[in-house]
Scaffold this motif. Structure first.
Motif, short mmCIF file in Angstrom:
data_model
loop_
_atom_site.label_atom_id
_atom_site.label_comp_id
_atom_site.label_asym_id
_atom_site.label_seq_id
_atom_site.Cartn_x
_atom_site.Cartn_y
_atom_site.Cartn_z
N GLY A 12 0.79 -1.22 0.00
CA GLY A 12 0.00 0.00 0.00
C GLY A 12 0.82 1.28 0.00
O GLY A 12 0.29 2.35 0.26
N HIS A 13 2.13 1.16 -0.30
CA HIS A 13 3.00 2.33 -0.25
C HIS A 13 3.08 3.08 -1.57
O HIS A 13 3.50 4.24 -1.59
N VAL A 14 2.71 2.44 -2.66
CA VAL A 14 2.64 3.11 -3.96
C VAL A 14 1.38 2.65 -4.69
O VAL A 14 0.79 1.63 -4.38
N ARG A 15 1.00 3.47 -5.65
CA ARG A 15 -0.13 3.14 -6.53
C ARG A 15 0.43 3.16 -7.95
O ARG A 15 1.14 4.08 -8.34
N ARG A 16 0.11 2.14 -8.71
CA ARG A 16 0.61 2.02 -10.08
C ARG A 16 -0.58 2.07 -11.02
O ARG A 16 -1.52 1.31 -10.88
N GLU A 17 -0.50 2.99 -11.99
CA GLU A 17 -1.57 3.14 -12.98
C GLU A 17 -0.94 3.26 -14.36
O GLU A 17 0.19 3.68 -14.50
N VAL A 28 3.91 5.54 -11.36
CA VAL A 28 3.96 5.06 -9.98
C VAL A 28 3.90 6.26 -9.07
O VAL A 28 4.70 7.19 -9.19
N THR A 29 2.93 6.26 -8.16
CA THR A 29 2.70 7.37 -7.25
C THR A 29 2.81 6.89 -5.82
O THR A 29 2.23 5.86 -5.46
N ILE A 30 3.54 7.64 -4.99
CA ILE A 30 3.66 7.29 -3.58
C ILE A 30 2.36 7.65 -2.86
O ILE A 30 1.76 8.69 -3.12
N THR A 31 1.92 6.78 -1.97
CA THR A 31 0.69 6.99 -1.20
C THR A 31 1.03 7.66 0.14
O THR A 31 2.20 7.82 0.49
N ASP A 32 -0.01 8.02 0.89
CA ASP A 32 0.22 8.57 2.23
C ASP A 32 0.99 7.58 3.09
O ASP A 32 1.91 7.95 3.82
N SER A 33 0.64 6.31 2.99
CA SER A 33 1.35 5.26 3.71
C SER A 33 2.81 5.21 3.29
O SER A 33 3.71 5.05 4.12
N ARG A 36 4.73 8.09 4.86
CA ARG A 36 5.02 7.82 6.27
C ARG A 36 6.18 6.83 6.41
O ARG A 36 7.08 7.02 7.22
N GLU A 37 6.17 5.78 5.60
CA GLU A 37 7.23 4.78 5.66
C GLU A 37 8.57 5.38 5.22
O GLU A 37 9.62 5.09 5.81
N LEU A 38 8.56 6.21 4.19
CA LEU A 38 9.77 6.88 3.73
C LEU A 38 10.33 7.78 4.83
O LEU A 38 11.55 7.77 5.08
N ALA A 39 9.48 8.55 5.49
CA ALA A 39 9.94 9.42 6.58
C ALA A 39 10.54 8.60 7.72
O ALA A 39 11.57 8.98 8.29
N ARG A 40 9.93 7.47 8.04
CA ARG A 40 10.44 6.60 9.10
C ARG A 40 11.82 6.06 8.71
O ARG A 40 12.75 6.07 9.52
N ALA A 41 11.96 5.63 7.47
CA ALA A 41 13.24 5.10 7.00
C ALA A 41 14.32 6.17 7.00
O ALA A 41 15.45 5.93 7.43
N GLU A 42 13.98 7.37 6.53
CA GLU A 42 14.94 8.46 6.51
C GLU A 42 15.39 8.84 7.92
O GLU A 42 16.57 9.15 8.15
#
Length: 76
Positions: A12-17, A28-33, A36-42
């Protein structure tokens, strides 16, 4: 790369269309989830680097950083 996108999409971290102008490509678009995961990793990176390089002196860390910068600059 497809496998990574598949995993991120399942999580659920990206949406692909389909890309609007090219049916062979995907947008490919990053989702709100994903944000959040990217910020946690950084946020975890500084502690990871400290743990990884704790056996090096500050001068050795600086030297390693300079060497990596030189290598990356040669390929950029």
């Amino acid at each position: 790369m497809v496998g990574i996108c598949d995993s991120l999409e399942r999580s659920g971290h990206v949406r692909r269309e389909r890309a609007p102008g090219d049916r062979r490509a995907y947008a490919v678009t990053i989702t709100d989830s994903g944000h959040r995961e990217l910020a946690r990793a950084e946020a975890a990176v500084p502690a990871f680097l400290d743990d990884t390089f704790e056996s090096l002196t500050p001068a050795e860390r600086e030297q390693l950083s300079d060497l990596f910068g030189k290598l990356l600059g040669a390929h950029g």
